[in-house]
Enzyme design. Structure first.
Site, short mmCIF file in Angstrom:
data_model
loop_
_atom_site.label_atom_id
_atom_site.label_comp_id
_atom_site.label_asym_id
_atom_site.label_seq_id
_atom_site.Cartn_x
_atom_site.Cartn_y
_atom_site.Cartn_z
N ASN A 254 59.93 81.49 39.66
CA ASN A 254 58.49 81.19 39.71
C ASN A 254 57.76 82.15 40.64
OD1 ASN A 254 57.55 78.68 38.14
ND2 ASN A 254 59.55 78.07 38.95
N ASP B 201 51.12 65.20 47.89
CA ASP B 201 50.65 64.17 48.82
C ASP B 201 51.87 63.56 49.52
OD1 ASP B 201 51.83 62.45 47.03
OD2 ASP B 201 49.96 61.51 46.37
N ALA C 118 58.18 77.88 30.50
CA ALA C 118 56.84 77.27 30.55
C ALA C 118 56.29 77.32 31.97
CB ALA C 118 56.90 75.82 30.04
N GLY D 184 64.06 81.94 42.65
CA GLY D 184 62.75 82.57 42.84
C GLY D 184 62.08 83.05 41.57
N ARG E 267 62.94 70.60 49.69
CA ARG E 267 62.83 69.65 50.80
C ARG E 267 61.49 68.96 50.77
NH1 ARG E 267 66.99 70.05 54.59
NH2 ARG E 267 68.36 71.73 53.94
N HIS F 75 56.88 70.99 39.19
CA HIS F 75 57.99 70.06 38.98
C HIS F 75 58.43 70.13 37.51
CE1 HIS F 75 60.50 66.56 39.62
NE2 HIS F 75 60.07 66.12 38.46
N ASN G 191 52.67 72.19 44.04
CA ASN G 191 54.10 72.18 43.67
C ASN G 191 54.23 72.28 42.17
OD1 ASN G 191 56.96 71.77 44.07
ND2 ASN G 191 56.69 69.68 43.34
C1 GAR Z 1 61.83 75.18 39.27
O1 GAR Z 1 62.29 74.89 37.98
C2 GAR Z 1 61.03 74.04 39.83
O2 GAR Z 1 60.40 73.30 38.84
C3 GAR Z 1 62.07 73.24 40.52
O3 GAR Z 1 62.94 74.17 41.09
C4 GAR Z 1 63.01 75.29 40.24
C5 GAR Z 1 62.98 76.55 41.05
O4 GAR Z 1 63.31 77.67 40.29
N1 GAR Z 1 61.47 72.41 41.52
C6 GAR Z 1 61.79 71.12 41.73
O5 GAR Z 1 62.67 70.55 41.10
C7 GAR Z 1 61.02 70.45 42.83
N2 GAR Z 1 61.22 69.03 42.79
P1 GAR Z 1 62.98 79.13 40.80
O6 GAR Z 1 63.58 79.28 42.18
O7 GAR Z 1 63.66 80.02 39.79
O8 GAR Z 1 61.50 79.28 40.79
#
Ligand code: GAR
Length: 215
Positions: free
Chosen positions: A20, A149, A181, A18, A99, A117, A115
């Protein structure tokens, strides 16, 4: 009587620690993002994102994903949709939600699912993208915020941030800088969306251009 203006409402979905989400919640609290978190949903009961949300006094709910490993089944998809509709969400924010979202869900929130990535798309879609970049020998890694999408990591790009790969980087050290970042970029994009600053024309988006490089 004058009513306070309705705030732009976020529904945040995550499966992991979590970080982000915390960056987004902090940016809201600091007045940098004109929005509120209406609900946080997770497919992982013990996910850090739920704990962070509850610590902040926000609505947070574990919703079981159903019988598949990489996507929500129909029953689960309906329960996520219902929770987001009940919370009157304007934007669905995927913050480490692991998911794939498909048909019905994306139709219900068309153009309103965003999202982050951990690579510079279209390079390295899929899992552990920073590790893919390192193993490939890329000299520049980074992160991408995009609309979701029907494809996997294919939607229109809203913003990207490059992160230099250093000699001696490990997957862990590169991941840390990519996530740093992300924590800077994602709240900025959500702020721009909440202010209605971004226009989408097919694959092309305009109106918002944050710095693209971190050294
Ligand atoms: C993030 O780094 C995000 O870019 C990645 O999961 C992490 C979640 O971290 N998402 C993906 O790979 C989606 N394909 P967080 O729970 O610390 O925010």
């Amino acid at each position: 009587m004058v009513h306070a203006q309705r705030r732009f409402r976020l529904g945040v979905l995550g499966s992991g620690k979590g970080s982000n989400f915390v960056a987004i919640a902090d940016a809201i609290q600091a007045g940098r993002v004109p929005a509120e978190v209406a609900v946080v949903l997770s497919d992982v009961e013990s996910a850090g994102i739920l704990q962070h949300a509850r610590q902040r006094g926000l609505a947070a709910q574990y919703l079981p994903p159903g019988r598949f490993r990489t996507k929500l089944d129909e029953v689960a998809e309906a329960s996520y949709l219902q929770a987001l509709r009940e919370a009157e969400v304007d934007l669905v924010v995927l913050a480490g939600f692991m998911r794939i979202l498909k048909g019905e869900f994306l139709r219900a929130f068309e153009g309103r699912v965003v999202n982050i990535h951990p690579s510079l798309l279209p390079s390295f879609p899929g899992l552990e993208a920073w590790r893919q970049a390192l193993d490939y020998g890329a000299k520049v890694a980074g992160c991408t915020v995009h609309l979701v999408d029907q494809g996997i990591d294919t939607g229109p790009i809203l913003a990207q941030r490059a992160v230099a790969v250093r000699d001696g980087d490990t997957a862990a050290s590169l991941h840390e800088r990519v996530q740093e970042a992300e924590r800077d970029l994602y709240p900025q994009v959500i702020g721009a969306l909440a202010r209605g600053e971004i226009q989408v024309h097919g694959r092309l988006t305009r109106g918002f251009r944050p710095p693209a490089v971190t050294e």
